[in-house]
Design a protein around this motif. Structure first.
Motif, mmCIF file in Angstrom:
data_model
loop_
_atom_site.group_PDB
_atom_site.id
_atom_site.type_symbol
_atom_site.label_atom_id
_atom_site.label_comp_id
_atom_site.label_asym_id
_atom_site.label_seq_id
_atom_site.Cartn_x
_atom_site.Cartn_y
_atom_site.Cartn_z
ATOM 1 N N GLU A 721 0.812 -1.223 0.000
ATOM 2 C CA GLU A 721 0.000 0.000 0.000
ATOM 3 C C GLU A 721 0.847 1.276 0.000
ATOM 4 O O GLU A 721 0.341 2.367 -0.237
ATOM 5 N N ASN A 722 2.168 1.116 0.253
ATOM 6 C CA ASN A 722 3.049 2.287 0.193
ATOM 7 C C ASN A 722 3.863 2.338 -1.088
ATOM 8 O O ASN A 722 4.776 3.147 -1.220
ATOM 9 N N GLY A 723 3.548 1.442 -1.993
ATOM 10 C CA GLY A 723 4.244 1.466 -3.271
ATOM 11 C C GLY A 723 5.576 0.733 -3.254
ATOM 12 O O GLY A 723 6.354 0.855 -4.187
ATOM 13 N N ASN A 724 5.845 -0.036 -2.216
ATOM 14 C CA ASN A 724 7.073 -0.853 -2.220
ATOM 15 C C ASN A 724 6.827 -2.122 -3.020
ATOM 16 O O ASN A 724 5.781 -2.754 -2.870
ATOM 17 N N TRP A 725 7.779 -2.480 -3.845
ATOM 18 C CA TRP A 725 7.658 -3.686 -4.681
ATOM 19 C C TRP A 725 8.064 -4.895 -3.858
ATOM 20 O O TRP A 725 9.184 -4.965 -3.362
#
Ligand code: NOJ
Length: 751
Positions: A721-725
């Motif tokens: 949800e924080n855009g970490n892959w």
């Protein structure tokens, strides 16, 4: 070599050097763009800078008229005083040239204008709507279509298109699905990049700047109602909605357009998280961000900005750069910077971004390079463009049903009866965003069939009128004419004006009058092929039950009718596969293939005692009428021997999967084989299937070919949800097949 030759060279070099010395550095083509931008910025007043960020409408309205609209003369006066940096909707080599001359010759610094325009699926030669084009799964064709659109538009004075629109959507009620590329994030991203490459090319004078829009998540309005609230998790934003925009940015799109909606309660135009944090910081976007029509000012109506000054502050400080048609920058930006309420550094950054692209297009060196009427005349509607549009249209039309092999009709028909108002009207297959396309150039289905079968008797009966009311008197005529017909082609669907912006529909069933027409035709007992024309998937449940053959022709553009005839006759073997699921009923929307499993999933057909407390409708199936990736051909294909090269791969490996496809028919045909994966258990639930690769392959009649897919393991991850892959080890399923439903399955482990 004569001495005078060297003398001339020396003379030329010296004069060039002297000129370069005297000229303002920003006019010197030998300097880098950044040096030129910096020099020019240093010469500009705050008011001139604000002017560069003001874009005005100079032609037809593509949004509501501003209350403060000063009229055409007033706008040119604003231009003369350096208060306009760009116009939209001014077209034509002559007209744009005339306005450009004012900018270049009558303003203090002679900064050329940027002319922007919605070149969405063609400029004069109109290609199929982007949604249809995506159903071809043909990236090279999409790139070519964009390049042709750019060629025509650039010849007509346009520097910049407001495309590609890359709003992922699961909402066929929303009118703008026509502009998108369907419900899959990865496939949309592929089209996104292809179109940017097509529009921009190497940015010579045959190309235009591209804009990816609408940033972000505009394709998810609640209930599909236009301009409505968007409310979604960041997990959904990162995994489904952002990838198509990101692909365009990575492909080098010059501009990004804000969207009208809110995200996390903040209008996109003033949303720092979207514009600065994601776009400009995380994706390192170097281009400029233009508002959507009046979207800066609309932040007041949203209830996010208190007044004009506040709207300016919120837009600029969020990272948005150019104001399309709100006039809020025009009214307040300069004074807010002058009084120190807004930082000049942010203004300089925004203006620098816009100027960069004006330099990049070569406008400072030759401001008139896009305004050549002779070039315009040669480019528009050129024969090769028409041919490409015809092929693109035929490759985008989806064959949904073909019971008893009614289609193709073959070439020996003596008599065809065509019914349905849409078959004959030239007004239905260009809009929306038809650019400068003209209805009178459209080939209707009736005309296409006449072109295809010049020797046959082709009769036409309208059947329903413009309001879709059944024309009762036509029933007898149809029965009579059908007697002599070899086949009846019935055309139903939606009128062209019902696709596009501000065209949301609560009901996407075919009109009652059209269904009445089909019943009359059915009662004749003649072979029947139905063609559906529409800018979105419709609910075809009743039609499918009642008719043997359905071709979904979408909105095919200038060559629509010829393309339909190419397919109906069999000259073209259909190969397209839908990129949006076709709902079974309106109440089933949103319905899409890449959904989560839920804790209590249901499979249609399972009716045991344990199938009560499950996620299902009691009155309709859960599955869509036609799933994502579905489409038929006149050939038939069989899949076998799915193989995964290694049962377990590590994170730097490549997943290798292969399958055999046999063309079991007597016709060469193109098959679009699709590969999906599923992450079985992860730190966040994952979709039941995710498209990861496809192959569009011509397979000769009777042949078996091995199709191999390669997927770097790195692409098996997902965003949190924080855009970490996140790339998480564990079990995966892999599926290969002709669509998202009818697949073969295997497994592997990611270590
Ligand atoms: C509003 C639309 O949302 C946008 O897509 C378009 O580019 C502008 N109007 C300009 O016509």
């Amino acid at each position: 070599m004569p001495k005078s030759f060297f003398a001339t060279i020396l003379f030329l070099l010296l004069t060039h050097a002297l000129k370069a010395q005297n000229m303002h550095p920003y006019k010197n083509p030998d300097l880098s763009i950044q040096q030129r931008v910096d020099d020019l910025l240093a010469r500009m007043t705050i008011e001139e800078k604000a002017g560069q960020l003001n874009q005005l409408n100079g032609g037809v309205l593509t949004g509501p008229q501003a209350a403060t609209d000063p009229g055409q003369t007033g706008k040119l006066d604003l231009l003369r005083t350096g208060q306009v940096g760009s116009f939209l909707n001014v077209t034509g080599a002559e007209e744009t040239g005339r306005v450009q001359k004012i900018a270049v010759e009558e303003t203090r610094l002679g900064i050329p204008l940027l002319f922007g325009y919605d070149v969405i699926h063609g400029y004069k030669t109109i290609f199929p709507i982007p949604l249809a084009e995506a159903c071809s799964w043909d990236l090279a064709a999409a790139e070519k279509a964009a390049a042709i659109a750019a060629k025509e538009a650039s010849a007509a004075g346009i520097h910049w298109t407001f495309a590609p629109m890359m709003d992922l959507s699961r909402e066929p009620r929303w009118g703008r699905v026509m502009e998108g590329s369907g419900e899959d994030p990865w496939l949309s991203g592929q089209f996104s990049a292809a179109r940017v490459r097509g529009f921009q090319g190497k940015l010579d004078d045959q190309h235009v700047l591209a804009t990816v829009k609408h940033f972000a998540a505009y394709g998810a309005p609640e209930g599909g109602r236009e301009y409505n609230t968007v409310d979604m998790s960041r997990y959904a934003l990162w995994n489904y909605y952002l990838p198509p925009y990101e692909a365009a940015v990575r492909a080098g799109a010059a501009a990004v357009m804000n969207s009208f909606n809110i995200f996390d309660g903040i209008p996109a135009s003033g949303n720092r998280f979207l514009v600065t944090d994601i776009l400009k910081t995380r994706w390192s976007f170097q281009g400029f961000v233009v508002s959507d029509w009046a979207s800066f000012g609309e932040m007041i109506t949203h209830g996010y900005a208190a007044d004009t000054a506040n709207a300016v502050e919120k837009a600029l400080m969020a990272g948005s750069d150019m104001d399309m048609e709100s006039r809020v920058f025009q009214q307040k930006l300069a004074s807010l910077v002058r009084s120190g309420q807004l930082p000049e550094a942010r203004l300089n950054d925004a203006v620098g971004r816009v100027l960069y692209w004006k330099f990049k297009l070569g406008l400072f060196d030759d401001p008139y390079r896009y305004h050549n009427p002779t070039r315009e005349k040669a480019a528009l509607l050129a024969d090769q463009h028409q041919q490409a549009a015809r092929e693109a249209a035929a490759n985008s039309m989806v064959l949904l049903k073909n019971e008893g092999a009614i289609l193709p009709l073959g070439k020996n028909l003596k008599s065809i009866l065509v019914v349905g108002n849409l078959a004959e009207s030239q007004d239905e297959v260009l809009d929306f965003w038809k650019g400068q396309g003209e209805h009178r150039h459209t080939v209707t289905i009736l005309a296409g069939l006449k072109n295809k079968y010049p020797e046959a008797t082709i009769e036409f009966v309208r059947g329903y009128d413009k309001t879709n009311t059944f024309i009762a008197g036509d029933a007898t005529v149809i029965r009579q004419k059908a007697r002599n017909a070899d086949v009846v082609v019935a055309v139903i669907g939606l009128h062209g004006e019902l696709a596009g912006e501000a065209r949301a529909l609560a009901d996407i069933n075919p009109a009652k009058g059209q269904l009445e027409l089909l019943n009359v035709v059915k009662s004749t007992g003649k072979p029947l092929a139905v063609v559906v024309q529409a800018g979105r998937p419709m609910v075809l449940t009743d039609v499918v039950k009642n008719v043997p053959a359905i071709l979904y022709a979408w909105i095919g553009g200038t060559q629509h009718g010829n393309a339909v005839a190419d397919i109906l006759s069999g000259d073209v073997n259909p190969s397209a596969k839908t990129v949006m699921s076709f709902p079974y009923a309106v109440g089933q929307i949103p319905v899409y293939y890449n959904h989560y499993n839920t804790g209590r999933p249901h499979r249609d057909g399972n009716e045991g005692p344990n199938d009560f407390w499950v996620s299902r409708y009691r009155d309709i199936p859960n599955a869509p009428l036609f799933p994502f990736g579905y489409g038929m051909s006149y050939s038939s294909f069989a899949y076998s021997d799915l193989a995964v090269a290694k049962n377990s791969i590590n994170q730097n490996d490549t997943l290798r999967v292969s399958v055999s496809i046999t063309n079991t028919s007597e016709r060469d045909g193109i098959e679009i084989a699709q590969l999906y994966i599923r992450d079985v258990a992860a730190s966040r639930v994952r979709p039941v299937k995710e498209l990861k690769a496809f192959e569009r392959r011509l397979i000769p009649a009777g042949a078996t070919q091995r199709v191999a897919f390669e997927l770097p393991a790195q692409q098996l991850g997902f965003f949190d949800e924080n855009g970490n892959w996140l790339l998480e080890p564990g079990a995966f399923r892999v599926f290969v097949g002709p669509n998202s439903r009818d697949v073969q399955e295997a497994g592997f482990v990611l270590k």
